[in-house]
Design an enzyme around this catalytic site. Structure first.
Site, short mmCIF file in Angstrom:
data_model
loop_
_atom_site.label_atom_id
_atom_site.label_comp_id
_atom_site.label_asym_id
_atom_site.label_seq_id
_atom_site.Cartn_x
_atom_site.Cartn_y
_atom_site.Cartn_z
N LYS A 206 0.78 -1.02 -0.02
CA LYS A 206 0.11 0.28 -0.03
C LYS A 206 0.81 1.25 -0.10
CE LYS A 206 -2.06 2.73 3.12
NZ LYS A 206 -1.97 4.05 2.46
N GLY A 258 7.14 4.53 8.32
CA GLY A 258 6.15 5.48 8.38
C GLY A 258 6.49 6.18 10.08
N SER A 259 5.60 6.91 10.44
CA SER A 259 5.67 7.48 11.86
C SER A 259 6.02 6.46 12.97
CB SER A 259 4.74 8.33 12.19
OG SER A 259 3.29 7.49 12.63
N THR A 260 6.56 6.69 14.02
CA THR A 260 6.56 5.97 15.33
C THR A 260 5.13 5.72 15.81
OG1 THR A 260 8.81 6.50 15.62
CG2 THR A 260 7.43 5.84 17.48
N GLY A 263 3.43 2.96 13.66
CA GLY A 263 4.24 1.96 14.00
C GLY A 263 3.86 1.09 15.11
N GLU A 280 10.15 0.63 10.25
CA GLU A 280 11.50 1.87 10.02
C GLU A 280 10.68 2.98 10.28
OE1 GLU A 280 13.08 4.34 9.39
OE2 GLU A 280 13.22 3.91 7.00
N CYS A 314 13.34 10.27 7.27
CA CYS A 314 13.26 10.00 8.83
C CYS A 314 14.58 10.15 9.21
CB CYS A 314 12.55 8.61 8.76
SG CYS A 314 13.48 7.65 7.60
N GLU A 411 9.98 14.80 16.10
CA GLU A 411 10.36 14.61 14.61
C GLU A 411 9.43 15.74 13.81
OE1 GLU A 411 9.24 11.23 12.27
OE2 GLU A 411 11.22 11.71 11.47
#
Lengths: 502, 282
Positions: A206, A258-260, A263, A280, A314, A411
């Protein structure tokens, strides 16, 4: 990717201002990459089992050019039924075709795809820049060549996996569900698909909601390459589509970039299963400059580290830690360099900083920058003419930043650099590691033993010494701590897609 | 006149010391036919937090030793375990095993330690490499220990399972907080006596006996635990550990494979790969 247009520092002692005075009314002539090579359809369906399919939802969403806000095309919204069809196609392809195929044959498909990417690189680069807003110089010279290199590199592994890990009889996992971000859409697709296919898995991927077009272009490459139906499937849509994909019960492997925050949700969603997961995630990379560094090189590295791809990276070096003794001098140099960055039309070949990927991201950057001002940090932004339409953010520096400021902890994922100071190597390491993230770090010093001492102590999956933002298919990439787990690239990256028995 | 035997008090092992649970609680460890073998400490949330703190404090020092040094310490554990071979056989038999099986289990645990001892100064060569990047850069990847791991030790085989899950964690420089098998805690506690006399620095291994069900949520959600080996956990406990792990991206190991696996890949699963780049130039 590397900006070689260095500023010649002729009067270091006298310079205090932030601009370079050029004689007369001097400006760059436009140098626009034509968008003619690219054909964009009005509407894109889902690429499932080797063919284009209408979404079961009957819904579509627009994808826009963030530098003009013009709608480029309409993209299908995949719902649970579509995801189910895609996973089923991937499962069938895994069991019937791709799993039983010899590594040598798999390799040849991947080599072929690498070649086709090279052949159509300019088209993909222009499309990437139109859909995502990144400068054409970056998509043309970095994203797309790196993507081709990833397929070429992994192709060669497909029939050599038994040599990769001693004593391991390598087996694929099965169906891989992959969700990728919008900052390097085509390159992240390559990072995900190339190792998965090389190791014998099939894929449902995706792409990010705002940047689906190059992934859809890739579907046509798979088709033209004769890749067996179902080996690669694409489902487009927003977070809901991705959530449905990763939690689908017939998926064996989940890979997310993507973002933490997302995640963590995915890791929680997978609790109770034994799906193999690699993440990641975000970063707050420390870029450490010692007083003995080659300062002009370091300035280029720091600028590249945070302004490359509008800071939508990132592993961006978003926290500059500069040794106290050279702080003022170094910041002066940075400010002068910032004033020369060209912000604007991403299709202009001279553009350094393109459009922010979306309005939502622009709002997030704006919010964090406002918090920096409110927290008491000192802001610097060069004079900059921004286009009237589209999403833009002026390259920004903050000095007088303390470790507790949001701009030193969170971030930002934008062209914003927070500058802190340190006195000795111990303090540099302590401050660098003072974050939940652990993706990247940079060290600038001429002293070799200090580089190795620092590298041993920095909590970061990638340490760039006297360079920054270097990537290669042969080099493993991934994080410590809350920047995720698992590696992409290199021999290590294969492990993410292999059953090694443990 | 018969001599009264002197019984051992079974306690926790935290930071190189043998405290009772701060909660003052204990529970009976029983053999398979229900005989009470001893009362052992029932560790509390606070004991677990003390254990994590001790593990964190010890981690940098343990990781900072050379592989050669860590290897000798693991080998020393094997030496001491060999020396007390019969003690463990006795405990395992008392818990209900056949003598032959117990002997084999203790021997296998010793051999596993010797095997891992030899990896201490080699795994980085197997897991690390120079990466041939397409540019003028020196680029090297090497494994580093992740930090502090929680381990839910398997119930069976109690000693071999414990050793087989612990050795690959500590060999690279991680430290550990172990939840000993709830039904078979005695080999784990006796094993800590070996650790305490094998030059293993205090805090490198911390052992908690008690209710796994009670301790799992605290371990799962602890913010200073970097990863958890769930091999010994029940399916429900695994799920809970995975959920807690998602709070701060803990590394979850032990979802596949078996209790007594022995693999360099297992050492790798408890490490992080760090890649360092440097330009080449004159």
């Amino acid at each position: 990717m590397q900006d070689t247009s260095k500023v010649t520092d002729t009067t270091p002692a006298k310079t205090t201002g932030a601009t370079i005075d050029l004689p007369g009314d001097w400006r760059y002539a436009p140098s626009r990459q034509s968008s003619a090579p690219v054909t964009i359809a009005d509407r894109y369906g889902l690429f499932i089992n080797g063919g284009w399919q209408r979404p079961a939802s009957g819904e579509w969403f627009p994808t826009i050019n963030p530098s003009t806000e013009e709608t480029l095309s309409e993209i299908a919204v995949a719902d649970g039924a579509d995801v189910g069809r895609a996973v089923k196609a991937a499962r069938n392809a895994y069991e019937e075709v791709w799993g039983p195929m010899s590594g040598t044959e798999r390799a040849k498909y991947l080599f072929r795809i690498a070649r086709m990417i090279q052949e159509r690189a300019r088209e993909i680069a222009v499309l990437e820049t139109m859909d995502g807003g990144k400068p054409i110089r970056e998509s043309r010279d970095f994203d797309i060549p790196q993507a081709a290199a990833h397929f070429f590199y992994h192709a060669g592994w497909a029939d050599k996996l038994e040599y990769a890990f001693p004593g391991i009889d390598p087996k694929p996992l099965g169906v891989a569900a992959q969700v990728i971000p919008w900052n390097f859409p085509f390159l992240m697709l390559a990072w995900k698909i190339a190792p998965a296919l090389a190791t014998g898995n099939t894929v449902v991927l995706k792409p990010a909601e705002t940047t689906s077009l190059t992934a859809l272009f890739f579907a046509s490459i798979c088709d033209e390459a004769g890749l067996p139906p179902g080996v690669v499937n694409l489902v487009t849509g927003a977070g809901e589509t991705g959530a449905g994909l990763v939690s689908h019960p017939d998926v064996d492997k989940v890979a997310f970039t993507g973002s933490t925050a997302v995640g963590k949700r995915i890791q929680a969603d997978l609790a109770g299963t034994s799906k193999k997961l690699t993440l990641e995630l975000g970063g707050k990379g420390a870029h450490i400059v010692f007083d003995d560094a080659a300062l002009d090189d370091a300035v280029e590295g720091v600028v590249n580290g945070i302004f490359f791809n509008q800071g939508h990276v990132c592993c961006a070096g978003s926290r500059l830690l500069v040794q106290e003794t050279i702080h003022d001098r170094f910041v002066d140099k940075l400010k002068r360099r910032l004033a020369t960055l060209r912000v604007g039309d991403p299709l202009d070949k001279n553009t350094d900083v393109g459009a922010i990927n979306s309005r939502a991201q622009l709002d997030k950057i704006t919010d964090l920058v406002e918090s920096g001002v409110a927290d008491g940090a000192e802001i610097f932004q060069p004079r900059c003419d921004l286009p009237e339409r589209g999403f833009w953010f002026v390259p920004t520096l903050f000095t007088d930043v303390s470790q507790s400021h949001r701009i030193a902890q969170e971030e930002i994922f934008g062209p914003v650099l927070s500058i802190l100071t340190f006195r000795d190597p111990e303090e540099a390491v302590t401050k660098a590691n003072n974050t939940p993230y652990g993706l990247s770090a940079g060290v600038w010093t001429q002293k070799g033993s200090r580089i190795l001492w620092m590298a041993d102590r920095l909590d970061a999956g990638v340490v760039w010494a006297n360079t920054f933002n270097q990537f290669d298919p042969a080099s493993p990439f991934g994080g410590y701590k809350e920047s995720g787990f698992g590696r992409e690239g290199g021999r290590h990256g294969l492990l993410a897609y292999m059953d090694t028995g443990i | 006149m018969n001599r009264l035997d002197v019984r051992k008090t079974y306690k926790l092992y935290i930071g190189g010391k043998f405290p009772r649970s701060e909660s003052g609680r204990s529970y009976p460890a029983k053999s398979t036919d229900g005989e009470v073998l001893a009362r052992v400490s029932l560790a509390s949330r606070k004991d677990l937090r003390m254990a994590v703190e001790a593990a964190r404090q010890a981690q940098a020092g343990w990781a900072g030793l050379t592989g050669y040094n860590r290897g000798q310490i693991l080998y020393r554990i094997a030496e001491m375990l060999e020396d007390r071979h019969d003690t463990f056989v006795g405990q395992i038999v008392a818990a209900g095993a056949k003598p032959r099986a117990a002997t084999d289990e203790v021997s296998a645990a010793i051999d596993a330690l010797v095997w891992y001892a030899g990896w201490a100064d080699k795994f980085a060569q197997v897991h690390g490499n120079l990466n041939p990047v397409a540019g003028p850069y020196f680029n090297i990847s090497a494994p580093e220990p992740t930090g502090v791991f929680g381990i839910v030790a398997p119930d069976a085989p109690a000693l071999l399972g414990l050793v087989a899950r612990l050795a690959p964690v500590i060999v690279s420089g991680n430290t550990a907080v172990v939840l000993a098998s709830e039904p078979s805690p005695m080999p784990a506690i006796t094993f800590t006596e070996i650790l305490a006399t094998s030059d293993v620095p205090p805090g490198v291994v911390n052992m908690l006996t008690g209710s796994t069900e009670e301790l799992v949520p605290w371990l799962a959600d602890h913010g200073d635990v970097d990863g958890i080996d769930v091999m010994g956990a029940s399916p429900q406990q695994r799920k809970r550990l995975q959920e807690g792990g998602a709070l701060d991206i803990k590394r979850i190991v032990g979802l596949r494979g078996s209790v007594v696996d022995r693999s360099p890949q297992l050492i790798g699963a408890f490490t992080e790969t760090k890649t360092v780049w440097h330009p080449k130039g004159r």
